[in-house]
Write a protein that holds these residues in place. Structure first.
Motif, PDB file in Angstrom:
ATOM      1  N   SER A  29     122.805   5.651  34.000  1.00  0.00           N
ATOM      2  CA  SER A  29     123.506   5.366  32.740  1.00  0.00           C
ATOM      3  C   SER A  29     124.209   4.024  32.800  1.00  0.00           C
ATOM      4  O   SER A  29     124.192   3.252  31.836  1.00  0.00           O
ATOM      5  CB  SER A  29     124.534   6.463  32.447  1.00  0.00           C
ATOM      6  OG  SER A  29     123.912   7.713  32.358  1.00  0.00           O
ATOM      7  N   MET A  30     124.810   3.733  33.937  1.00  0.00           N
ATOM      8  CA  MET A  30     125.555   2.483  34.057  1.00  0.00           C
ATOM      9  C   MET A  30     124.633   1.281  34.073  1.00  0.00           C
ATOM     10  O   MET A  30     125.021   0.206  33.614  1.00  0.00           O
ATOM     11  CB  MET A  30     126.427   2.515  35.313  1.00  0.00           C
ATOM     12  CG  MET A  30     127.446   1.418  35.343  1.00  0.00           C
ATOM     13  SD  MET A  30     128.559   1.560  33.916  1.00  0.00           S
ATOM     14  CE  MET A  30     129.270  -0.049  33.910  1.00  0.00           C
ATOM     15  N   LEU A  32     122.164   0.877  32.196  1.00  0.00           N
ATOM     16  CA  LEU A  32     121.976   0.542  30.778  1.00  0.00           C
ATOM     17  C   LEU A  32     123.221  -0.122  30.204  1.00  0.00           C
ATOM     18  O   LEU A  32     123.144  -1.126  29.503  1.00  0.00           O
ATOM     19  CB  LEU A  32     121.647   1.809  29.984  1.00  0.00           C
ATOM     20  CG  LEU A  32     120.342   2.511  30.362  1.00  0.00           C
ATOM     21  CD1 LEU A  32     120.242   3.848  29.640  1.00  0.00           C
ATOM     22  CD2 LEU A  32     119.148   1.632  30.034  1.00  0.00           C
ATOM     23  N   LEU A  33     124.370   0.428  30.521  1.00  0.00           N
ATOM     24  CA  LEU A  33     125.626  -0.109  29.993  1.00  0.00           C
ATOM     25  C   LEU A  33     125.963  -1.467  30.594  1.00  0.00           C
ATOM     26  O   LEU A  33     126.541  -2.327  29.926  1.00  0.00           O
ATOM     27  CB  LEU A  33     126.762   0.877  30.255  1.00  0.00           C
ATOM     28  CG  LEU A  33     128.126   0.537  29.678  1.00  0.00           C
ATOM     29  CD1 LEU A  33     128.044   0.356  28.161  1.00  0.00           C
ATOM     30  CD2 LEU A  33     129.125   1.612  30.034  1.00  0.00           C
ATOM     31  N   LEU A  36     124.852  -4.450  28.616  1.00  0.00           N
ATOM     32  CA  LEU A  36     125.757  -4.788  27.512  1.00  0.00           C
ATOM     33  C   LEU A  36     127.006  -5.503  28.016  1.00  0.00           C
ATOM     34  O   LEU A  36     127.473  -6.461  27.402  1.00  0.00           O
ATOM     35  CB  LEU A  36     126.149  -3.519  26.747  1.00  0.00           C
ATOM     36  CG  LEU A  36     125.028  -2.810  26.005  1.00  0.00           C
ATOM     37  CD1 LEU A  36     125.513  -1.469  25.463  1.00  0.00           C
ATOM     38  CD2 LEU A  36     124.500  -3.683  24.885  1.00  0.00           C
ATOM     39  N   LEU A  37     127.546  -5.031  29.125  1.00  0.00           N
ATOM     40  CA  LEU A  37     128.736  -5.677  29.691  1.00  0.00           C
ATOM     41  C   LEU A  37     128.448  -7.125  30.067  1.00  0.00           C
ATOM     42  O   LEU A  37     129.276  -8.003  29.845  1.00  0.00           O
ATOM     43  CB  LEU A  37     129.216  -4.917  30.923  1.00  0.00           C
ATOM     44  CG  LEU A  37     129.971  -3.626  30.689  1.00  0.00           C
ATOM     45  CD1 LEU A  37     130.217  -2.915  32.018  1.00  0.00           C
ATOM     46  CD2 LEU A  37     131.294  -3.904  29.995  1.00  0.00           C
ATOM     47  N   LEU A  79     128.421   5.019  39.180  1.00  0.00           N
ATOM     48  CA  LEU A  79     128.692   3.929  38.228  1.00  0.00           C
ATOM     49  C   LEU A  79     128.705   2.583  38.950  1.00  0.00           C
ATOM     50  O   LEU A  79     128.156   1.597  38.459  1.00  0.00           O
ATOM     51  CB  LEU A  79     130.023   4.162  37.515  1.00  0.00           C
ATOM     52  CG  LEU A  79     130.111   5.373  36.585  1.00  0.00           C
ATOM     53  CD1 LEU A  79     131.540   5.545  36.085  1.00  0.00           C
ATOM     54  CD2 LEU A  79     129.140   5.263  35.435  1.00  0.00           C
ATOM     55  N   THR A  83     125.944  -0.472  38.416  1.00  0.00           N
ATOM     56  CA  THR A  83     126.413  -1.798  38.022  1.00  0.00           C
ATOM     57  C   THR A  83     125.912  -2.856  38.992  1.00  0.00           C
ATOM     58  O   THR A  83     125.382  -3.894  38.584  1.00  0.00           O
ATOM     59  CB  THR A  83     127.954  -1.828  37.980  1.00  0.00           C
ATOM     60  OG1 THR A  83     128.413  -0.838  37.071  1.00  0.00           O
ATOM     61  CG2 THR A  83     128.467  -3.185  37.559  1.00  0.00           C
TER      62      THR A  83
END
Length: 170
Positions: A29-30, A32-33, A36-37, A79, A83
């Motif tokens: 999940s991270m 993907l996020l 964006l970050l 997470l 990242t």
């Protein structure tokens, strides 16, 4: 981390395996996020956040006495992993450019694999000598704090000025 949760903290193997499933879900999940970050935040701060997430994860391992701590620790660890997996390539390109990116990534990958591979045996070695994983957790926690401080103080990359075409003297 599995022997720590099972043998030292006394959790059921099945519960520990579910917590590591949460680790994998958080990592995916991270990833993907993190994309964006990276479009909104300097890469060094995103990676610094991952280092601080590892600090929190290890801190929860040290003090964790129930399943909530274990699931929080493994999820936060995931997470941080998600990242880092995505951002390593970005920060190398930002700071060193694309000219030697392959060579730089190759060297960094070797160092990363060696360090990652040495972590578990190091923990086991400390446990065999001292009888506790806690000293090695504190060492890793300190290393992540130092890495976060280095990233925080690192100067942002400067974009080289484009070369101006030379006027033809004729």
């Amino acid at each position: 981390r599995v022997p720590y949760w099972v043998e030292v903290r006394g959790f059921d193997e099945s519960l520990v395996s579910w917590s590591f499933t949460a680790d994998a879900i958080a990592s995916a999940s991270m990833m993907l996020l993190a994309g964006l970050l990276l479009s909104r935040t300097p890469t060094r701060f995103v990676i610094m956040g991952a280092c601080l997430a590892w600090v929190l994860s290890i801190g929860l391992m040290i003090v964790g006495a129930n399943a909530y701590y274990m699931f929080a620790s493994t999820s936060i660890f995931g997470l941080a992993v998600g990242t880092t997996m995505l951002t390593q390539a970005y920060i190398l390109a930002e700071y060193y450019g694309r000219g030697f990116l392959g060579a730089i990534r190759g060297m960094v990958l070797i160092l990363t694999l060696v360090a990652s591979g040495a972590g578990a045996p190091f923990n086991g070695y400390i446990y065999d000598i001292i009888g506790s994983y806690i000293p090695s957790w504190w060492i890793f926690l300190g290393m992540y704090l130092v890495a976060a401080a280095i990233l925080f103080t690192a100067a942002p990359p400067k974009i080289a000025a484009a070369r101006q075409p030379v006027a033809d003297p004729s």
